[in-house]
Design a protein around this motif. Structure first.
Motif, short mmCIF file in Angstrom:
data_model
loop_
_atom_site.label_atom_id
_atom_site.label_comp_id
_atom_site.label_asym_id
_atom_site.label_seq_id
_atom_site.Cartn_x
_atom_site.Cartn_y
_atom_site.Cartn_z
N GLY A 300 0.79 -1.23 0.00
CA GLY A 300 0.00 0.00 0.00
C GLY A 300 0.81 1.27 0.00
N ASP A 301 2.12 1.16 -0.08
CA ASP A 301 3.00 2.33 -0.03
C ASP A 301 3.59 2.57 -1.41
N GLY A 302 2.78 3.16 -2.31
CA GLY A 302 3.24 3.41 -3.66
C GLY A 302 2.77 2.33 -4.62
N PHE A 303 3.15 2.49 -5.89
CA PHE A 303 2.66 1.61 -6.94
C PHE A 303 3.81 1.05 -7.77
N LEU A 304 3.65 -0.19 -8.20
CA LEU A 304 4.46 -0.74 -9.26
C LEU A 304 3.68 -0.63 -10.57
N PRO A 305 4.36 -0.48 -11.69
CA PRO A 305 3.66 -0.34 -12.98
C PRO A 305 3.05 -1.65 -13.42
N PRO A 306 2.18 -1.63 -14.41
CA PRO A 306 1.71 -2.89 -14.99
C PRO A 306 2.89 -3.72 -15.48
N PHE A 307 2.85 -5.02 -15.25
CA PHE A 307 3.93 -5.93 -15.63
C PHE A 307 5.29 -5.31 -15.32
N PRO A 308 5.61 -5.15 -14.04
CA PRO A 308 6.84 -4.44 -13.66
C PRO A 308 8.11 -5.12 -14.16
N VAL A 309 8.11 -6.44 -14.32
CA VAL A 309 9.31 -7.10 -14.82
C VAL A 309 9.60 -6.64 -16.25
N ARG A 310 8.57 -6.53 -17.05
CA ARG A 310 8.76 -6.07 -18.43
C ARG A 310 9.30 -4.64 -18.45
N VAL A 311 8.76 -3.82 -17.57
CA VAL A 311 9.22 -2.43 -17.50
C VAL A 311 10.69 -2.40 -17.08
N ALA A 312 11.05 -3.18 -16.07
CA ALA A 312 12.45 -3.21 -15.62
C ALA A 312 13.37 -3.70 -16.73
N CYS A 313 12.90 -4.65 -17.50
CA CYS A 313 13.72 -5.21 -18.58
C CYS A 313 13.97 -4.23 -19.72
N GLU A 314 13.20 -3.17 -19.78
CA GLU A 314 13.43 -2.17 -20.83
C GLU A 314 14.82 -1.55 -20.73
#
Length: 528
Positions: A300-314
């Motif tokens: 509940g402390d902030g948000f991860l983006p949709p499909f965070p692994v894919r975002v990190a892999c960018e």
């Protein structure tokens, strides 16, 4: 505060090879559904007095917390009890997260119960010093708490023998729901167990090759098959299996990864510590690899983006493993980890050991005790095309010695094999369990992934992460997770109806005779 609590024993033996750091089951409050906030205030927070010890004369009692909602309960229609078996966290997290129960309670006329696990949240046997005496922190004691609470509520609400009780749980809660149905089929008429690694134990897991399941799951998430870029796995493999960070000047590592001046990791261990730190980020993002923006993994402390692994892999989209691209590779790794650690965008520097508040310290200590006493899950790595980590096969003896050094006792390594048997045993003797696994969840390989019978059903949900099916419905839900929820509740309805109709056609127990012994008196002897 954000909780970053890990199975410490899983990291035992980290040396030249980087083991995957398996994220401890995380269950934060979701913000992706307004429904979560609509129902929670309607609950009653109640306490039930439980014995400290269910298996011997108890030296005392403690108040077990549970949340109850009876606004949808239809007693006259034989409504069931939907009973969530609480995990290793404050149970309010599950009250607010488990949309599958809330969204179906009305149509079933169900009494809704969320029970808290002893020693967690407000269910404290020793509230002045929660970790002072952990003798009573066992899965068996916790299950007996739940058995007693079910009985209490059945009496309070006048449940008929034909009214069903269905267990729900995710992760460790799913393990408890499974074990509850296996051990106490007269208490729970069925169980929905999501992302429950009930097979990940010595004596239960059939093949040693499966003992790197968590590493294989993490590796899968950073490959194109899971939607990640073409070279993400290649770049991470260089950091993990190839030990690429060990060939970089420690001063460069401290600068590139923006380590705080207070970071006290020794230069000799710095590369390994950074690789572990990166993998902890991957571990949590893999569990939370949901198709929409979510705060679940962040408590509940902030948000991860949709499909965070894919975002990190960018940040690792190109092949950066050649020596002339080392600087780019390091920056790519730092950016990869920042998707998780710097989700606020406000962190100036990093520490490799996450800040620990008092609550998280206590929870970590409790879970480590549970791991070393009973929940001795296996975790190894093998450096194969499907495992990007160093070659460090599971060594139960070494991990057991590490547990003994911390706690002064050796684990009961075969506890769950001895107490509950194997899937082959369940197929012969058990019924009415639905296990679900998310394709992107690294815990998937530690669970039941193939149906054992018509009534022991496994469903692997494509494109889903850690017990996504238990969440509230979302506009970005895939057809597959919608279908999985429908399948689960179809089985729940079947269990409820079977209980109702089975009792309707059952003979009166008082009229059942042994052979032709009409009028048999059990207190009368043959000589009388």
């Amino acid at each position: 505060a954000r909780r970053t609590i890990f199975l410490g024993a899983f990291a035992a033996g980290i040396a030249s090879a980087i083991r995957p750091r398996a994220a401890r089951f995380s269950h934060p409050v979701p913000h992706h559904s307004a429904g979560a906030w609509f129902v929670a205030p309607s609950c009653s927070e109640l306490f039930h007095e439980q014995p400290l010890d269910h298996f011997a004369p108890s030296p005392g009692t403690f108040p077990q917390r549970y949340f109850l909602y009876d606004g949808n309960y239809r007693r006259d229609a034989g409504g069931p009890m939907f009973f969530y078996l609480g995990n290793e966290m404050d149970v309010t997290l599950y009250v607010n997260a488990t949309g599958l129960i809330w969204e179906n309670a009305r149509s079933f006329g169900a009494l809704v119960v969320f029970a808290e696990h002893r020693y967690y949240g407000a269910s404290q046997p020793f509230p002045d010093d929660p970790t002072s005496d952990l003798r009573y922190l066992t899965t068996g004691q916790a299950l007996m708490d739940y058995v007693g609470l079910v009985g209490h509520l059945k009496n309070e609400y006048g449940f008929a023998p034909s009214d069903a009780v269905v267990g729900f749980g995710g992760s460790y809660g799913g393990m408890l729901a499974t074990w509850g149905r296996l051990r106490f089929p007269h208490v729970w008429d069925g169980a929905v167990a999501a992302s429950a690694p009930v097979v990940a134990f010595e004596g239960v897991m059939a093949a040693t090759d499966d003992m790197d399941f968590y590493a294989v799951g993490e590796t899968f998430d950073v490959m194109p098959a899971a939607g990640a870029g073409l070279h993400c796995e290649t770049n991470l493999r260089k950091a993990f299996a190839a030990g690429g960070l060990t060939r970089v000047d420690p001063a460069v590592l401290r600068s590139t990864f923006h380590l705080c001046d207070t970071e006290d990791a020794e230069d000799a261990a710095l590369a390994t510590s950074i690789a572990t730190w990166i993998n902890e980020a991957l571990s949590y993002m893999a569990m939370g690899n949901f198709p929409y923006r979510s705060t679940y993994i962040l408590n509940g402390d902030g948000f991860l983006p949709p499909f965070p692994v894919r975002v990190a892999c960018e940040s690792l989209a190109e092949d950066l493993t050649h020596d002339d691209r080392t600087e780019e590779w390091l920056h790519g790794l730092a950016s990869f980890a920042a998707v998780y650690y710097n989700y606020t965008g406000s962190i100036i520097c990093n520490t490799l050991s996450a800040p620990v508040n008092e609550e998280s310290r206590i929870v970590n200590e409790l879970w480590d005790y549970q791991y070393c006493s009973q929940i001795f899950m296996v975790l190894g790595t093998q450096t194969t095309p499907t495992d990007m980590f160093g070659n460090a096969p599971w060594d139960g003896d070494a991990v057991a010695r590490d547990c003994a050094a911390r706690h002064g006792f050796l684990p009961h390594r075969r506890h769950f094999a001895d107490a509950y048997g194997t899937p082959a045993d369940w197929a012969r003797s058990a019924s009415n369990i639905v296990w679900s696994q998310g394709e992107y969840d690294p815990w998937r390989g530690g669970g039941v992934v193939s149906s054992l019978s018509d009534t022991l059903v496994a469903v692997v949900i494509p494109g889903a992460a850690h017990h996504l099916d238990l969440f509230f419905s979302h506009e970005n839900d895939t057809d597959e997770v919608i279908a999985a929820r429908a399948l689960e509740m179809e089985h729940v309805r079947k269990w409820v109806e079977e209980k109702r109709t089975g009792y309707a056609h059952a003979p009166d127990p008082g009229a059942v005779m042994l052979g032709n012994n009409a009028g048999f008196d059990p207190d009368r002897t043959e000589t009388e």
